[in-house]
Enzyme design. Sequence first.
Site, PDB file in Angstrom:
ATOM      1  N   ASP A 306       0.651  -1.647  -0.267  1.00 21.54           N
ATOM      2  CA  ASP A 306      -0.027   0.085  -0.038  1.00 21.54           C
ATOM      3  C   ASP A 306       0.664   1.279   0.354  1.00 21.54           C
ATOM      4  O   ASP A 306       2.189   1.241   0.348  1.00 21.54           O
ATOM      5  CB  ASP A 306      -0.790  -0.105   0.647  1.00 21.54           C
TER       6      ASP A 306
HETATM    7  C1  BGC Z   1      -5.135   3.338   0.134  1.00 23.67           C
HETATM    8  C2  BGC Z   1      -5.112   2.199  -0.485  1.00 23.67           C
HETATM    9  C3  BGC Z   1      -5.358   2.951  -2.463  1.00 23.67           C
HETATM   10  C4  BGC Z   1      -3.654   3.442  -2.785  1.00 23.67           C
HETATM   11  C5  BGC Z   1      -3.467   3.470  -3.290  1.00 23.67           C
HETATM   12  C6  BGC Z   1      -4.013   3.911  -0.255  1.00 23.67           C
HETATM   13  O1  BGC Z   1      -3.434   5.212   1.190  1.00 23.67           O
HETATM   14  O2  BGC Z   1      -5.219   2.677   1.654  1.00 23.67           O
HETATM   15  O3  BGC Z   1      -6.314   1.585  -0.738  1.00 23.67           O
HETATM   16  O4  BGC Z   1      -5.605   1.791  -2.806  1.00 23.67           O
HETATM   17  O5  BGC Z   1      -3.519   5.071  -1.313  1.00 23.67           O
HETATM   18  O6  BGC Z   1      -4.373   4.867  -4.285  1.00 23.67           O
END
Ligand code: BGC
Length: 762
Positions: A306
């Site tokens: 993530d």
């Molecule tokens: C979130 C994810 C997301 C990623 C990309 C993160 O902060 O937890 O769910 O897919 O950002 O935008």
Amino acid sequence: MTDHQLSRRSALVGLGGTAVGAISASLLAGAPAAVAAPTTTPATIAAPPATPQNSGVERRVSALLRRMTLAEKLGQLQLLSTPELAQQSLAGAHPCGGVFSVVGAAKLNVLQRLAVQHTRLGIPLIFGLDVIHGYTTNFPIPLGQASSFDPGVASTDAVVSAAEARRSGITWTYAPMMDVTHEPRWGRIAEGAGEDPYLASQIAVAKVQGYQGNDYSAQDKLAACAKHYVAYGGAEGGRDYNTVDVSIQELHNHYLPPFKASVAAGVATVMASFNAISGVPAHANAYVLREILKGAFGFDGFVVSDYTGIQELILHGVAGDGADAAAAGITAGVDMEMVSTNYVDFGSQLLVQGRITRREIDDAVRRILRVKFALGLFEHPYVDESTEVIAVSDAARASSRAAAGRSMVLMKNDNALLPLALGARIAVIGPLATATYDLNGTWSGLGTGAGTTPPVTVLDGIKAAAADPSAITFAQGCDIESADTSGFAAAAEAAAVADVDVVVLALGESAAMSGEASARSNINLPGVQEGLLAAVVAAGKPVVVVLFNGRPLTLQSTHDTAAAILEAWAPGVEGGNAVADVLFGKVNPGGKLPVSFPRAVGQVPIYYNHLNTGRPADPANKYTSKYLDLPSGPLYSFGFGLSYTTFTLSAPRLSSTSMNRRGGRIDVSVDVQNTGVVAGDEVVQLYLHDPVASIAQPVRRLRGFRRVTLEAGQSTTVTFTIGTDDVGFYDNQAKFVVETGTIEVYVGNSSDADQSATFTVV
Ligand code: BGC
């Protein structure tokens, strides 16, 4: 760029390279299992699958891998979030593997050209985006979609979203989110399917199949991403990114099932979660990534971190610096690093030092290339700019409206106040009555056209459907969150006007109040909305409250004073029209709650599939598990929802009174009849309970549901086939066991279902 992206970028700057809580690198490199690993099986790298259907891909991957330098391999492991960073990377020694959150076919083609035409091997980029419940066309939020108890709703969103996104150049979505949770305080409850692992699994599989189809090289399909792996929904206190401490059996029975089901459905990628699981951050957790996901589940796609999840291992306190963080992530099995750059920065050094292996690097690259080949990127790296979707089509609008109608839940309807007559004179009141983008909820507006297509407001939807739009009046009453009550008098006056028949009061949360980093400690209606409700109710007209929210709210005073309550969640671009469809009875509501609604926040966590305890709640006995100041149980139960018609359900009929513990099956049949005067939908639900087991079992577990549409007077028989998968469970050694003994079967139209039968597992 949205506020969301901006604030996340600055958060990253704040994280830059701070070494906190150093621990020995050798400890990390050798760290076997994370969550008190139940077995001694060492984390291994699964061999590439060699099934006939993908042997062509595997050959191509192997051939390409042989030509790659170490720098090129490390580059493939890097995912960046801006065109500028991507351009720098593509011109450098480690051309990156992917880019995300960049939108626009022309922009994406520019980057792709750099990758394909100006890097040595011309490996195409994968383009990611959070296409969560719509690209251009916003559908209801996922929690709303789950309320439909209809996987078809989830799949329609995925099919429409995938086509819009792929035709606009996106090839990879960060969805479906499948985090089971007991936490209404957690803002991200909006993004998932609620509190039940079975429902979450059905919805997740429908979404994966909708996004990917049978072959996601098709130009209207995307690679999906099962997230967030794993147990992210267990965040203590519902505070986002917070710690999760979970037993092995709970991890396997509660959090893992949707991921297991998604892997079985062929999901291309998985995203690691921000949380630590029993002390070991998911991004450094070889037990959940290598042993379970890539080992036991046989996942052959790639795991993406993530956002800065690898870098955050330093702040978690399991890595002393970026090199430690990279070693931990690679060893644990995170294949691609999002935003932070520790893999490319430290990969070669770690290899020379023997802290990571060439095999680990090759496995990560192989997994990424496998997905790129499966996407057909080597054949079709570019998007045809003329196919870019920039506006909501009529067909997509109609799908979104239908999905929103199927997602709404009627929670109260005294004296059959709803549906309203088309000629009703209505005072439309409330801070959400003229809201636009708030009706889209979290994760919206990222795709082309989505940010310039405001959803239909409730006021406009009602006016458009009403027999006489001039009979519809409006007063806002108050804002969503402010403390200003100066609009109350005008709102009460609008309600009191002599010829007003009914008030439709649109209350709830703004889009920003749920989703990522949007935990609330108080889950009441925000601001002074309860005061507005009281002022309007005092005017003496029947009040229909329509709720827009991304989480369960505590609604005791609404329940006590409103005549009718319709839960609309964040219904998407056709929100106002879909609300009007339900209010006027064009659509008979058939949704059910995918999550319990507590009476007060102090009851949280409260969920239907709890254990019985040794002292189950008994109002007559003080020394039982309950609160002194509240009745037991939620205000609204999981699986609950009303209709404009009524249904009767028969007791369950079983095809046998015994099930063989080695592969036995039983059919459970239920007759359901529409006993009212209009057509409507009922969701027949099947729950099981194992009253005597080696590990205490939940008082009920959903193991089947079916939404049926019946004409007035019509009946049908719903048959569920249950097997040993449904009666067994994981023990604390992570072993799936099917034990002999009695199983109770409950059927009904909510988790309070009371018609039962039993059978014996032999
Ligand atoms: C979130 C994810 C997301 C990623 C990309 C993160 O902060 O937890 O769910 O897919 O950002 O935008």
